[in-house]
Design a protein around this motif. Sequence first.
Motif, PDB file in Angstrom:
ATOM      1  N   THR A   1      -2.507   7.383   5.268  1.00 27.45           N
ATOM      2  CA  THR A   1      -3.011   5.951   4.618  1.00 27.45           C
ATOM      3  C   THR A   1      -3.837   5.419   5.426  1.00 27.45           C
TER       4      THR A   1
ATOM      5  N   VAL B   1       0.777  -1.091   0.046  1.00 22.39           N
ATOM      6  CA  VAL B   1       0.143   0.012   0.163  1.00 22.39           C
ATOM      7  C   VAL B   1       0.950   1.116   0.063  1.00 22.39           C
ATOM      8  N   SER B   2       0.781   2.105  -1.040  1.00 28.72           N
ATOM      9  CA  SER B   2       1.508   3.392  -0.917  1.00 28.72           C
ATOM     10  C   SER B   2       1.142   4.356   0.092  1.00 28.72           C
ATOM     11  N   ASP B   3       1.807   5.479   0.256  1.00 23.46           N
ATOM     12  CA  ASP B   3       1.354   6.195   1.178  1.00 23.46           C
ATOM     13  C   ASP B   3       0.068   7.096   0.573  1.00 23.46           C
ATOM     14  N   GLY B   4      -0.507   7.500   1.628  1.00 23.04           N
ATOM     15  CA  GLY B   4      -1.842   8.245   1.087  1.00 23.04           C
ATOM     16  C   GLY B   4      -2.862   7.320   0.138  1.00 23.04           C
ATOM     17  N   GLU B   5      -2.816   6.014   0.342  1.00 23.74           N
ATOM     18  CA  GLU B   5      -3.975   5.218  -0.375  1.00 23.74           C
ATOM     19  C   GLU B   5      -5.081   4.938   0.634  1.00 23.74           C
TER      20      GLU B   5
ATOM     21  N   ASN C   1      -7.960  11.367   4.901  1.00 19.48           N
ATOM     22  CA  ASN C   1      -7.312  10.978   3.989  1.00 19.48           C
ATOM     23  C   ASN C   1      -6.708  12.036   2.789  1.00 19.48           C
TER      24      ASN C   1
ATOM     25  N   ILE D   1      -0.146   6.205   9.233  1.00 20.08           N
ATOM     26  CA  ILE D   1      -1.239   5.361   8.859  1.00 20.08           C
ATOM     27  C   ILE D   1      -2.190   5.006   9.930  1.00 20.08           C
TER      28      ILE D   1
END
Lengths: 258, 324, 267
Positions: B207, B45-49, B201, B175
């Motif tokens: 995230t 999972v990438s940042d901000g997803e 978000n 997160i």
Amino acid sequence: MKLYLKYAAILLKSQMQYKTSFFMTTLGQFLVSFTVFLGMYFMFDRFQAVEGFTFSEVLLCFSIILTSYSLAECFVRGFDTFSGIISNGEFDRIMVRPRNEILQVLASRIEFSRIGRLIQGIVVFIYAIPASGVIWTFDKILTVVLMVVGGFFVFSGLYIIYASLCFFTTEGLEFMNIFTDGGKEFGKYPFSIYGEEVLKFFTYVIPLALFQYYPFMYLIGRTDRITNMLLPILGMLFILPCHLFWRIGIRHYKSTGS
Amino acid sequence: MIELKGICKTFKTAKRNAGFKEAAKALFKKEYSCIKALDHVSFSVSDGEMVGYIGPNGAGKSSTIKIMSGILVPDAGECVINGRIPWKDRINHVKEIGVVFGQRSQLWWDVPVVDSFELLKDIYKVSDQEFHKNKDVLTELLDLGEILRTPARLLSLGQRMRCEIAASLLHSPKILFLDEPTIGLDAVSKVAIRGFIKEMNKEKGTTVILTTHDMQDIEALTERILLIGKGRILLDGSLSELKKRNETYKKLTVDYAGKGVEPIPGLTIVNSVEGHAQMTVDTRILSVSSAISHISGQVDVTDLSVSGATAEEMVVALYKEFSI
Amino acid sequence: MKKYLSFFRIRFIYGLQYRAAAYAGVATQFAWGGMILLMFAAFYKNSANVFPMTFKELSSYIWLQQAFLALFMSWYFDNDIMSSIVNGNIAYELCRPIDLYLMWFLKNMAVRASRVVLRCAPILLVAFFLPEPFKMSLPNSLLEGALFLLSLVTGFIVLVAFSMLIYITMFYTISPVGIRVLAVSTLEFLTGAIIPLPFFPEGLKKVLLILPFGSMQNTPFLIYTGVLSGSEALQSIFLQVIWFLLLTFLGKRFMKHALAKTIVQGG
């Protein structure tokens, strides 16, 4: 430490929400140990002395063990109710907070109503201090302090062992009561009255006698050996293996998550 | 950045059977069975997803969350979150995450919520400035206001959940793990909480990993879905991808007079109560128009509507497809 | 009656499941009993002449006390019952076609009985093979053995009837925990669980023996050890029955009143 006090403040605040309940429980706690006192009184009313210890000497011993036990019970209670903390998921919450687990467990349960028992200990103390016939020089005062502090450490260590066992099983931990409750219950008499084997057990395996029998003999002047007075310090070291066991428990928890 | 590679986890549980004889037997012997909770789970999972993590009960959702929050150590596999292995560096790791367990409270029950917040401030060592800033923003966005001065035990479920979420965000985590954040809430609270999560978000780039049984949560919040079943990741894709996959299905709701409709290949009758039936059409076999003409040939249709599958139905279809 | 029996059975079986707890309980109680005996031995060594019973009798008494601890433990309270009283869920119970007093009574009995079944045999067995004077002895005669069993059962139900009264006071108090701690510690002491009643001062002992406290664990254990025998034993059992009837009568009356009050207040 600052955080622990914050926790204490918030718990005191919540327990004070139910004032009547709090005072009733405190009174109850006081009475519980009062019946123990009464039982001892009846015994000495009939028998006068046991193994050469008089009633007031035994009371001094009783008050010391009761004080250290109730201090441990009051502030280390988180470990006593630890199986609940694990089963209701509170421990997961503790694990996702960036602080030492032990501190958080300790701080999550502080039972102020246990002060009832502490008061009992102190009341008996106040009675026994003059009655025991001890001449209160500096070294005797220091001995009492060491005994209480040593007792606090040993009882805390026992609670930590108890809690660590909860990581492996939640059933059958009753037997730990022999050492915690039993330590308090039977420790009201110097451990020597139970015979040599019992005394050895409580010296080398579960070091309850290190802060009770040996320094107590020094306190009431049965021995002059200064080592007796210092043995409670050795007893405090008991906390180290307990802490190690706790770490093992945590590792197990992390691998099973149960 | 969250990366899981080939995570496996097996649990051992004791069996316990019913009955007097079995209870007596269990006195002497216990039987164990092994359950594979996670079987080579990999995803990143990438940042901000914002990711919806879905699956039936016992599929391995909470084990995954526990591993990612450092509570559980896997038997095999790698997990790296923001450059750290969660269970190896627990304290530093958890400083950067927030966790909401929907069914459990992190607030102190008998004291006003704001007192709990103050304590959390000390636990996470949040600076005064940051704490007040966060508290003010959260109070405004989640409409906490008066609620903060109420003891947690007196709050309604919706109010409490808003406070729980705020409590998990006081230390501005990078997160956020949300474990069933809308469970048991009324519609208004659900909408409020979804709105807030989306806002968080977007504005702060937090995230978010969300487990839920509520498909509306997924529909409203996440573009990406991870479907887990029996310890394996079954699907990793976007909601629209999932929809496309399910476009072969159409749902017909029919009111009619007459005896009833006989199914033909491509047309399945889901349920039918006198004069009202729900059917699905597999468009690969049967076109919608020929299905309708088949139906109207058999009964007298008074009302008819055609709709695509809802997210929930798609998931049920997926469960069926993978037989979990 | 059948429903109550099956209820008892379910609870009983449920109680049997706790295997590890039972092992641990046996170990704990064994160690506990041993420590108590060692303590009394120390007193005995100093002044045997003022000992109210022989040491052999005391040994049997203490082992019986440990073996049957679960029957007479005054601190056991059923969590379901307690919480249903405190949070008012009791109202739901009233919807069922059962006698609530009887059901609670049986529930308490079942839990206690199941614990004893698992624990008493190993404790007694090992205690029989201990060296003198710490060993457990057999009763003096078959008749006394039979009277002991009878009195054990009556003593058990007297205690349960008494603890039912404590449950019922929970309806009237805002501090259940406090009342419970208080009641339990008093009961523990007065029934002779901390030190056996024969060790009490004469005056207080006489009063306690007439009150229900003397009719719980005290009577059966003293019959077994032979301190109470013949007509004295029969009289004590008769007194136990009287107390049982009186306590259940009171309990049912109070329960009725308490429930009526609960309904009026709307739980």
